[in-house]
Design an enzyme around this catalytic site. Structure first.
Site, PDB file in Angstrom:
ATOM      1  N   HIS A   7      41.224  67.894  45.024  1.00 35.26           N
ATOM      2  CA  HIS A   7      39.610  68.114  45.482  1.00 35.26           C
ATOM      3  C   HIS A   7      39.698  67.989  47.090  1.00 35.26           C
ATOM      4  CE1 HIS A   7      37.249  69.198  42.089  1.00 35.26           C
ATOM      5  NE2 HIS A   7      37.708  67.974  41.327  1.00 35.26           N
TER       6      HIS A   7
ATOM      7  N   CYS B 184      36.931  70.021  34.632  1.00 31.78           N
ATOM      8  CA  CYS B 184      36.587  69.371  35.795  1.00 31.78           C
ATOM      9  C   CYS B 184      34.863  69.297  35.734  1.00 31.78           C
ATOM     10  CB  CYS B 184      36.847  70.494  37.140  1.00 31.78           C
ATOM     11  SG  CYS B 184      36.323  69.677  38.606  1.00 31.78           S
ATOM     12  N   LEU B 185      34.467  68.145  36.061  1.00 30.53           N
ATOM     13  CA  LEU B 185      33.064  67.847  36.348  1.00 30.53           C
ATOM     14  C   LEU B 185      32.301  69.019  37.078  1.00 30.53           C
ATOM     15  CD1 LEU B 185      32.824  64.213  36.355  1.00 30.53           C
ATOM     16  CD2 LEU B 185      32.745  65.347  34.526  1.00 30.53           C
TER      17      LEU B 185
ATOM     18  N   GLN C 150      32.984  66.285  45.283  1.00 32.62           N
ATOM     19  CA  GLN C 150      32.126  66.555  44.351  1.00 32.62           C
ATOM     20  C   GLN C 150      30.501  66.218  44.172  1.00 32.62           C
ATOM     21  OE1 GLN C 150      35.466  65.352  41.357  1.00 32.62           O
ATOM     22  NE2 GLN C 150      34.366  67.010  40.391  1.00 32.62           N
TER      23      GLN C 150
ATOM     24  N   HIS D 213      44.565  65.969  40.244  1.00 37.14           N
ATOM     25  CA  HIS D 213      43.585  66.414  40.176  1.00 37.14           C
ATOM     26  C   HIS D 213      42.359  65.992  41.303  1.00 37.14           C
ATOM     27  CE1 HIS D 213      40.360  68.627  37.426  1.00 37.14           C
ATOM     28  NE2 HIS D 213      39.502  67.832  38.315  1.00 37.14           N
ATOM     29  N   GLU D 214      42.357  64.882  41.304  1.00 34.16           N
ATOM     30  CA  GLU D 214      41.275  64.241  42.467  1.00 34.16           C
ATOM     31  C   GLU D 214      41.797  64.435  43.716  1.00 34.16           C
ATOM     32  OE1 GLU D 214      38.498  63.854  41.080  1.00 34.16           O
ATOM     33  OE2 GLU D 214      38.963  63.701  39.099  1.00 34.16           O
TER      34      GLU D 214
ATOM     35  N   GLY E 208      37.503  60.502  36.823  1.00 34.14           N
ATOM     36  CA  GLY E 208      37.721  60.515  38.042  1.00 34.14           C
ATOM     37  C   GLY E 208      36.727  61.491  38.804  1.00 34.14           C
TER      38      GLY E 208
END
Ligand code: ZN
Length: 183
Positions: free
Chosen positions: A155, A109-110, A52, A151-152, A47
């Site tokens: 953000h 997380c990226l 991000q 999670h997304e 995701g």
């Protein structure tokens, strides 16, 4: 352009702006979606939220490919309730938790590359959103897909998984494999 930004960049802490139907169908947003899909796949991740890649709008892309899941053992797959999720786009998502159940698993997380920690998430969620053509969609998800959605969408509200993490379990990926993986 549209490189993945890392923790410490203030854009990750903003509340992202909703998009109207004209904006969603604009060339700029369609290009953003294509770039985010590419970044997510090359990372690879399951995701990615627009903040991000430095764009503070309410848009996420999600895709959990079968080849990612094949790397897990059968037990890991079952515990996590992880199943493939085809690529899709969610815009202006509104998430609600369904039921009382929660699940605790390691999550990364990226934008915080190289680390993971335990995060408790609701097991079942419902999301109302728009798709990339500005058509309404309703999703009811459980297990790992519900975790990805939480999670997304966090953000878009300026939250990172570390805000919800049991920080005593915050680990490098190497130490996750060494000490934590498999319980
Ligand atoms: Zn993330």
């Amino acid at each position: 352009m549209y490189e993945i930004v890392k923790t410490g960049d203030p854009v990750l802490r903003l509340t992202a702006k909703p998009l109207n139907s004209d904006e969603i169908q604009s060339e700029a947003i369609q290009q953003l979606i294509a770039a985010m899909a590419e970044r997510m796949r090359e990372a690879p991740g399951v995701g990615l939220a627009a903040p991000q890649v430095g764009v503070s709008v309410q848009l996420v892309v999600i895709e959990d490919r079968p080849e990612y899941i094949e790397r897990l053992s059968g037990a890991e797959r079952r515990e996590r309730e992880r199943e493939p999720v085809p690529f899709h786009v969610l815009i202006n998502p509104v998430l609600s938790v369904e039921g009382e159940e929660s699940a605790v698993f390691f999550e990364g997380c990226l934008s915080i590359p190289g680390y993971q920690g335990l995060v408790a998430r609701a097991r079942v969620v419902r999301v109302e959103a728009l798709d990339e053509r500005a058509a309404p969609v309703v999703i009811r998800a459980h297990g790992w897909y519900a975790r990805i959605l939480q999670h997304e969408i966090d953000h878009l509200n300026g939250l990172l998984c570390v805000d919800r993490m049991d920080l005593q379990t915050f680990s490098t990926l190497e130490n996750y494999d060494r000490f934590w993986r498999g319980g």
